[in-house]
Design a protein around this motif. Structure first.
Motif, PDB file in Angstrom:
ATOM      1  N   ALA A  86      40.313  72.702  27.741  1.00 21.36           N
ATOM      2  CA  ALA A  86      39.186  72.778  26.893  1.00 21.36           C
ATOM      3  C   ALA A  86      38.051  71.744  27.115  1.00 21.36           C
ATOM      4  CB  ALA A  86      39.895  72.477  25.420  1.00 21.36           C
ATOM      5  N   HIS A  87      37.981  71.289  28.399  1.00 18.50           N
ATOM      6  CA  HIS A  87      36.995  70.095  28.511  1.00 18.50           C
ATOM      7  C   HIS A  87      36.915  70.124  30.235  1.00 18.50           C
ATOM      8  CE1 HIS A  87      35.050  66.057  27.770  1.00 18.50           C
ATOM      9  NE2 HIS A  87      34.623  66.335  29.109  1.00 18.50           N
ATOM     10  N   THR A  88      35.802  70.945  30.647  1.00 18.93           N
ATOM     11  CA  THR A  88      35.365  70.711  32.039  1.00 18.93           C
ATOM     12  C   THR A  88      34.055  70.611  32.222  1.00 18.93           C
ATOM     13  OG1 THR A  88      35.027  72.883  32.927  1.00 18.93           O
ATOM     14  CG2 THR A  88      37.366  72.292  32.387  1.00 18.93           C
ATOM     15  N   HIS A  89      33.552  70.001  33.223  1.00 17.27           N
ATOM     16  CA  HIS A  89      32.191  69.900  33.890  1.00 17.27           C
ATOM     17  C   HIS A  89      32.044  71.030  35.130  1.00 17.27           C
ATOM     18  CE1 HIS A  89      31.127  66.262  31.285  1.00 17.27           C
ATOM     19  NE2 HIS A  89      32.579  66.384  31.176  1.00 17.27           N
ATOM     20  N   LEU A  90      32.297  72.316  34.820  1.00 22.34           N
ATOM     21  CA  LEU A  90      32.693  73.411  35.820  1.00 22.34           C
ATOM     22  C   LEU A  90      31.308  73.252  36.797  1.00 22.34           C
ATOM     23  CD1 LEU A  90      34.671  75.494  36.737  1.00 22.34           C
ATOM     24  CD2 LEU A  90      33.105  77.185  35.337  1.00 22.34           C
ATOM     25  N   LEU A 255      32.140  66.223  20.741  1.00 19.16           N
ATOM     26  CA  LEU A 255      31.297  64.841  21.329  1.00 19.16           C
ATOM     27  C   LEU A 255      32.526  64.220  22.389  1.00 19.16           C
ATOM     28  CD1 LEU A 255      30.854  64.751  18.005  1.00 19.16           C
ATOM     29  CD2 LEU A 255      30.350  62.428  18.452  1.00 19.16           C
ATOM     30  N   HIS A 256      31.882  63.331  23.304  1.00 16.49           N
ATOM     31  CA  HIS A 256      32.431  62.609  24.068  1.00 16.49           C
ATOM     32  C   HIS A 256      32.302  61.282  23.299  1.00 16.49           C
ATOM     33  CE1 HIS A 256      31.756  65.277  27.495  1.00 16.49           C
ATOM     34  NE2 HIS A 256      32.197  64.573  28.367  1.00 16.49           N
ATOM     35  N   ALA A 257      33.619  60.969  22.747  1.00 15.97           N
ATOM     36  CA  ALA A 257      33.546  59.817  21.943  1.00 15.97           C
ATOM     37  C   ALA A 257      34.577  58.766  22.217  1.00 15.97           C
ATOM     38  CB  ALA A 257      33.774  60.236  20.493  1.00 15.97           C
ATOM     39  N   THR A 329      41.217  68.789  31.755  1.00 19.63           N
ATOM     40  CA  THR A 329      41.178  68.038  33.126  1.00 19.63           C
ATOM     41  C   THR A 329      39.855  67.171  33.099  1.00 19.63           C
ATOM     42  OG1 THR A 329      40.079  69.802  33.963  1.00 19.63           O
ATOM     43  CG2 THR A 329      42.252  70.000  34.587  1.00 19.63           C
ATOM     44  N   ASP A 330      38.966  67.479  32.426  1.00 22.04           N
ATOM     45  CA  ASP A 330      37.616  66.997  32.464  1.00 22.04           C
ATOM     46  C   ASP A 330      37.040  67.164  33.944  1.00 22.04           C
ATOM     47  OD1 ASP A 330      35.515  65.670  31.645  1.00 22.04           O
ATOM     48  OD2 ASP A 330      36.183  63.469  31.796  1.00 22.04           O
ATOM     49  N   PHE A 331      37.403  68.067  34.504  1.00 20.15           N
ATOM     50  CA  PHE A 331      37.133  68.658  35.765  1.00 20.15           C
ATOM     51  C   PHE A 331      35.575  68.230  36.131  1.00 20.15           C
ATOM     52  CE2 PHE A 331      34.947  71.407  38.864  1.00 20.15           C
ATOM     53  CZ  PHE A 331      35.728  71.271  39.957  1.00 20.15           C
TER      54      PHE A 331
HETATM   55 ZN   LIG Z   1      33.427  65.079  30.206  1.00 19.98          ZN
END
Ligand SMILES: [Zn+2]
Length: 434
Positions: A86-90, A255-257, A329-331
């Motif tokens: 649910a959170h990647t910078h692909l 949000l990145h919080a 992952t926050d890949f």
């Molecule tokens: Zn991120």
């Protein structure tokens, strides 16, 4: 029971089928994991039409069809919903391997930035990359994620940071909707990742560009709008201004919080009805109460803690406050270059206080909630047939046997990858009045 429509996919001989929706439950503090032993699952097209004990499969009547279904023998192994990241910078170009090694050899982030490293180096490489290069890079990463059991991937922009480059990243993410053999991609617009160098002297102008020009232009293409709410990125007021506009334009919000400092981002996420608040390392008790009351999912990213050698977020604290926890992952090229959600489950159990059922919910049902997707993350008739097929007889090996890939294949929208070998032994029962 009337005959079910002809199946296109039958999975037999499943040792443990984890539905994640509460049947035959193992209780956990954040929900329950449904388990059916010696199970089978049947799909038609991209949807599940039946699942249950293997012994009942032969009693189910299916309408006959010219085309026999594909049949997979799960070999007595574990099947779960496909994992959801649910959170990647692909989408980006370049890598920061040298920077990683320098940092762990003692260099400070400031020194690395002074040598031209950090997020600015990814931005330069990404701006310089063509659309085709970015698609090829993202495709390789999606294949790696799929190999590790992931069937849905959120993908943020945020390394372009000018209108043209951000639009190119978004178009790359949207492109994968047409590639049905890859994980489904949920695009997020993160133009407010950091203020790019050319706007440092007038950050207000950058916020206006994101809010008043890019957001309206990208509406309908990105499902979510995200802002990095942090001292070094965007202030609480800037974040509120961007996300309020995004909400009016029909975006879901993220949000990145509270990642590096307590910014007030979590309370803002609750106030604006965001779908998720991500990181939350520095969130206070009141912040967590706000998130729980508003039903905002907390997305925790243990791969960053591993990469940066910083304390892990305390998932137990979120659960104690009633916040649903997802793991992702926050890949990304700077703080977590890892496509493998199984690794995040292992870290969640070993370092964040999660039980195995909670960690599994965090990459299935709660991860689906973090993307506002109601059709996946659990297994039931009518839902998407997105599955991970594991090479383990019992699910308690997950997180215990770590650092290797325990998944042998996936099913995405009813289509197996790798494709199932043709089998012609399927004999559908005649329709009956049972
Ligand atoms: Zn991120």
């Amino acid at each position: 029971m009337p005959a079910l429509p002809p199946p296109t996919l039958v999975i037999r001989n499943i040792g443990e089928l984890l539905t994640m929706n509460g049947e035959r439950t193992i209780p956990s503090a954040t929900g329950s994991v449904g388990i059916i032993s010696e199970a089978a699952l049947v799909a038609r097209g991209e949807r599940i039409i039946w699942l249950g004990p293997m012994a009942q499969l032969d009693e189910i009547a299916f309408e006959s069809s010219e085309t026999p279904p594909q049949i997979i023998d799960a070999g007595g192994k574990v099947v779960t919903p496909g994992l959801i990241d649910a959170h990647t910078h692909l989408v980006f170009a370049g890598d920061r391997a040298g920077e990683f090694q320098q940092r762990h050899a003692g260099a400070s982030y400031e020194e690395i930035q002074a040598r031209g490293g950090g997020i600015a180096s990814t931005m330069r490489a990404t701006r310089a990359a063509s659309y085709g290069e970015l698609v090829a890079l993202a495709r390789e990463r999606l294949r790696s994620m799929r190999a590790h059991g992931t069937t849905t991937v959120e993908a943020k922009t945020g390394y372009g940071l000018d209108r043209e480059s951000e639009e190119r990243l978004l178009t790359v993410a949207v492109h994968f909707a047409a590639e049905t053999d890859l994980p489904q991609v949920v695009p997020t617009f993160l133009g407010a990742h950091v203020v790019p160098p050319e706007f440092r002297a007038d950050r207000a102008a950058y916020v206006r560009a994101v809010r008043d020009e890019w957001l309206p232009a990208f509406a309908g293409r990105a499902a979510f709008c995200d802002v990095f709410c942090e001292r070094s990125a965007f202030s609480l007021d800037e974040t509120r201004s961007i996300l309020s506009t995004a909400r009016r334009l029909g975006y879901h919000l993220k949000l990145h919080a509270e990642q590096l400092s307590r910014s007030g981002g979590a309370a803002l996420a609750a106030e604006l009805g965001a779908t998720s608040a991500d990181h939350l390392d520095c969130a206070g008790d009141a912040d967590l109460d706000h998130l729980a009351a508003a039903g905002v999912v907390g997305v925790l990213l243990p791969g960053c803690s591993l990469t940066l050698n910083t304390p892990y977020p305390d998932a137990r604290r979120l659960i104690a406050h009633g916040v649903r926890v997802a793991l992702a992952t926050d890949f990304n090229p700077g703080t977590c270059y890892c496509e493998n959600l199984q690794m995040m489950v292992a870290l969640g159990i070993a370092h964040m206080g999660l039980t195995l059922p909670e960690a599994l919910l965090a990459v299935t049902r709660h991860a689906a909630a973090a993307l506002a997707l109601a059709d996946r993350g659990t297994l039931a008739p009518g839902l998407r047939c997105d599955l991970a097929l594991w090479d383990i007889p019992r699910h308690d090996a997950i997180g215990y046997h770590f650092g290797v890939n325990l998944v042998t294949g996936v099913v995405i929208g009813g289509r197996p990858h790798p494709p199932a070998p043709p089998v012609s032994s399927w004999e559908p029962c005649a329709p009956s009045s049972r």
